[in-house]
Structures are given as structure tokens and as C-alpha cells.
Design an enzyme around this catalytic site. Structure first.
Site, PDB file in Angstrom:
ATOM      1  N   ASP A  27       1.007  -1.178  -0.128  1.00 56.86           N
ATOM      2  CA  ASP A  27      -0.006  -0.251   0.271  1.00 56.86           C
ATOM      3  C   ASP A  27       1.102   1.189   0.327  1.00 56.86           C
ATOM      4  OD1 ASP A  27      -2.219   1.437   0.082  1.00 56.86           O
ATOM      5  OD2 ASP A  27      -2.723   1.159   2.258  1.00 56.86           O
ATOM      6  N   HIS A  44       2.573   3.280  -9.011  1.00 55.52           N
ATOM      7  CA  HIS A  44       2.259   1.816  -9.231  1.00 55.52           C
ATOM      8  C   HIS A  44       3.170   0.881  -9.711  1.00 55.52           C
ATOM      9  CE1 HIS A  44      -1.484   2.549  -7.265  1.00 55.52           C
ATOM     10  NE2 HIS A  44      -2.339   2.960  -8.644  1.00 55.52           N
ATOM     11  N   LEU A 138       9.713 -21.186  -4.436  1.00 52.65           N
ATOM     12  CA  LEU A 138       9.181 -20.078  -3.139  1.00 52.65           C
ATOM     13  C   LEU A 138       7.642 -20.148  -3.986  1.00 52.65           C
ATOM     14  CD1 LEU A 138       8.671 -17.207  -1.548  1.00 52.65           C
ATOM     15  CD2 LEU A 138       9.527 -16.065  -4.403  1.00 52.65           C
TER      16      LEU A 138
HETATM   17  C1  IPE Z   1      -5.663  -2.650   0.062  1.00 53.61           C
HETATM   18  O1  IPE Z   1      -4.862  -1.842  -0.070  1.00 53.61           O
HETATM   19  C2  IPE Z   1      -5.715  -3.350  -1.860  1.00 53.61           C
HETATM   20  C3  IPE Z   1      -4.351  -3.491  -2.062  1.00 53.61           C
HETATM   21  C4  IPE Z   1      -3.040  -3.378  -1.567  1.00 53.61           C
HETATM   22  C5  IPE Z   1      -4.404  -4.363  -3.404  1.00 53.61           C
HETATM   23  P1  IPE Z   1      -6.305  -0.358  -0.825  1.00 53.61           P
HETATM   24  O2  IPE Z   1      -5.483   1.381  -0.585  1.00 53.61           O
HETATM   25  O3  IPE Z   1      -7.048  -0.513  -1.447  1.00 53.61           O
HETATM   26  O4  IPE Z   1      -7.071  -0.109   1.167  1.00 53.61           O
HETATM   27  P2  IPE Z   1      -8.623   0.628   1.482  1.00 53.61           P
HETATM   28  O5  IPE Z   1      -8.865   1.341   0.791  1.00 53.61           O
HETATM   29  O6  IPE Z   1      -7.413   1.901   2.419  1.00 53.61           O
HETATM   30  O7  IPE Z   1      -8.230  -0.036   2.882  1.00 53.61           O
HETATM   31  C1  IPE Z   2      -1.699  -0.105  -3.038  1.00 51.33           C
HETATM   32  O1  IPE Z   2      -0.732   1.685  -3.841  1.00 51.33           O
HETATM   33  C2  IPE Z   2      -1.562  -0.264  -4.660  1.00 51.33           C
HETATM   34  C3  IPE Z   2      -3.242  -0.922  -4.740  1.00 51.33           C
HETATM   35  C4  IPE Z   2      -3.925  -1.359  -4.401  1.00 51.33           C
HETATM   36  C5  IPE Z   2      -3.522  -1.296  -5.816  1.00 51.33           C
HETATM   37  P1  IPE Z   2      -2.217   2.311  -3.601  1.00 51.33           P
HETATM   38  O2  IPE Z   2      -3.037   2.845  -4.512  1.00 51.33           O
HETATM   39  O3  IPE Z   2      -3.541   2.059  -2.070  1.00 51.33           O
HETATM   40  O4  IPE Z   2      -2.399   3.797  -2.672  1.00 51.33           O
HETATM   41  P2  IPE Z   2      -2.579   4.668  -1.783  1.00 51.33           P
HETATM   42  O5  IPE Z   2      -3.263   4.056  -0.504  1.00 51.33           O
HETATM   43  O6  IPE Z   2      -3.739   5.700  -2.511  1.00 51.33           O
HETATM   44  O7  IPE Z   2      -1.703   5.428  -1.389  1.00 51.33           O
HETATM   45 MG    MG Z   3      -4.326   2.492  -0.879  1.00 50.48          MG
END
Ligand code: IPE
Ligand code: IPE
Ligand code: MG
Length: 253
Positions: A27, A44, A138
Site C-alpha cells: 500500500d 504503481h 518459493l
Molecule cells: C488494499 O489497499 C488493496 C491492495 C493493496 C491491492 P487499498 O488501498 O485498496 O485499501 P484501502 O481502500 O485503503 O482500505
Molecule cells: C496500493 O497503493 C496499490 C493498490 C491498491 C493497487 P494505493 O494505490 O492504494 O496507494 P494509496 O493508498 O492511495 O497511497
Molecule cells: Mg491504498
């Protein structure tokens, strides 16, 4: 070094305290990008590089299963360009990295709802599983279009169908019956769940399987997460006392 630091280092050297299965909620890509005045999609892209590094590193550390939460069943609610970028990055990753995964003995498993995935994405995921099926290093578990409630609901439907067809008796449904119908059937439960970016929630990740997982929350945004940060999480895990509802070893009266 303080006494507790010494204890942590000793714990990490003891390989019995290594997690066999590490699951990561990757995240913070969006916030990483925004903090630099970049579009979220750039976060990303950088996140994929971290993913590569961590897969290699986890293998070197002897982790047996590494699960990566890559796209949740709720992530479809993001702006269309962002969803398209995430799909594109998955395709690029499989195309570029599958050969290395095959040659480095990584076995790919995909968990999540497959029914509503675009055909090209599903095809690549199936190809990654098929081409690495004979590997025994793995196991890289890719959680894509994954949501734990969706996974549990699909498992319940499968069990209900078995009951109504007379294949199993309702009284015979056990925890093992349920576990065997989940996407993670035959994958051991995660020992350690890491979430980056400072958020402290599961966001519909491995709800059933996380029953006795240890949690490690890192403030670092995923694009900045590193092998060294991963090792800090392993060290923290090594110092945890897992009791599974019992009492600490040596604490008997
Ligand atoms: C969880 O992260 C999903 C992934 C890392 C793929 P999100 O960024 O989507 O989660 P919330 O919305 O903050 O809970
Ligand atoms: C995690 O990073 C990647 C996915 C959920 C696919 P985010 O895109 O959720 O990044 P934040 O949480 O908005 O910073
Ligand atoms: Mg996120």
C-alpha cells in the site's frame, strides 16, 4: 546494542522463527506519487520494481510462500485510467518477468475471483501458473481481483452445492471443509502479514487465513519499501510470542 536488540537479532538467526508464509498488503503507491507531484499511476510503476526486489529477496531468505495483494475486488471502484494502468502493469510484469520466475524456480499461484477478469489478463495469469507448475522453490501467491468475503462466499456456494447433491453431509462440514474450498486450499496460513504505508487494516485480505497471523505495519510507502525493511519485519516476527490461545512456552506454573 540494547538487550532487546540482541534478543531480536538472536531470534532472527534461529531459522525456526522464520515465517514460512509472508503476505504483504502493498500500500501507498498513490501517496508516494502525490508527495512527489507525480500521477498516482507513476507510484504503481515504481511499486512493480519494489515487488520484483521483494520476490527475489524473500526467496533468498528462505521464505516458502509469499502472497502479494495486487488488486482487490474493491479496487474496480478507482478511476478507469488507474484501473487500466494496474491491468497493464500486471500484463507487463507477467510478460517481462515470467521467464525469470520460471528459471529461478518460483511457483506462481493466483487467488481471487476469476469469473469477471478480462480474458487477456486471465490468460496471462493461467499461463504464469502453468509454466511454473513444475517449480518447487518459493511459491508466489498473487492475490488479484481478490476479496476475502468474495472468496468465502464462493466457498460457501461450493459447499452448499455439495450438500444439495448429497456429496457431503451438512453435519460433516468442518473448518477443514471450508479451508479446502478457499482459493488458498493447500497453501498454509500466513505467519506474518506486512502492510506498508502506515494503514492498519486488512482491507478484505485473507480474513479466514489470518486467524493467527502476526501483523507488522510499516510506515514506508510501498515504492520505497526495500529488502532491508523486509528484514526488519522478519526480525520483529522472530521476537513475537505466538501462543495460539495457549500460554507462553516456559510459563507453566
Ligand atoms: C488494499 O489497499 C488493496 C491492495 C493493496 C491491492 P487499498 O488501498 O485498496 O485499501 P484501502 O481502500 O485503503 O482500505
Ligand atoms: C496500493 O497503493 C496499490 C493498490 C491498491 C493497487 P494505493 O494505490 O492504494 O496507494 P494509496 O493508498 O492511495 O497511497
Ligand atoms: Mg491504498
Amino acid at each position: 546494542m540494547t538487550t532487546s536488540e540482541t534478543a531480536i537479532r538472536t531470534a532472527v538467526r534461529d531459522t525456526s522463527r522464520m515465517p514460512s508464509h509472508v503476505a504483504i498488503i502493498m500500500d501507498g503507491n498513490g501517496r508516494w506519487a502525490r508527495a512527489r507531484g507525480l500521477p498516482r499511476t507513476e507510484g504503481h510503476r515504481r511499486g512493480v520494481q519494489t515487488l520484483r526486489d521483494i520476490v527475489r529477496h524473500a526467496g533468498h531468505r528462505g521464505v516458502r510462500y509469499l502472497t502479494l495483494y495486487s488488486f482487490s475486488s474493491e479496487n474496480w471502484s478507482r478511476p478507469i485510467e488507474e484501473v487500466q494502468t494496474l491491468m497493464l502493469l500486471l500484463k507487463i510484469f507477467v510478460r517481462r518477468d515470467l521467464a525469470e520466475l520460471v528459471s529461478s524456480n518460483v511457483k506462481v499461484r493466483v487467488i481471487g475471483e476469476r469469473a469477471d477478469l478480462p480474458a487477456d489478463i486471465l490468460g496471462l495469469l493461467l499461463e504464469a501458473e502453468a509454466r511454473t507448475a513444475g517449480n518447487d522453490g518459493l511459491t508466489l501467491v498473487v492475490a488479484f481481483n481478490y476479496g476475502a468475503r468474495n472468496e468465502i462466499a464462493r466457498a460457501m456456494r461450493a459447499i452448499a452445492a455439495d450438500i444439495s447433491a448429497g456429496r457431503i453431509n451438512a453435519d460433516a462440514v468442518t473448518e477443514a471443509t471450508i479451508g479446502a474450498r478457499l482459493d488458498t486450499a493447500d497453501i498454509p496460513d500466513p505467519d506474518l502479514i506486512i502492510r506498508t504505508s502506515g494503514e492498519q487494516r486488512l482491507s478484505n485480505f485473507l480474513l479466514w487465513q489470518a486467524a493467527y497471523a502476526e501483523f507488522y505495519f510499516s510506515p514506508v510507502m510501498w515504492p520505497d519499501f526495500s529488502a532491508a525493511e523486509f528484514d526488519v519485519a522478519l526480525e520483529a516476527f522472530g521476537a513475537r510470542d505466538r501462543r495460539y490461545g495457549g500460554i507462553a512456552v516456559g510459563a507453566e506454573a
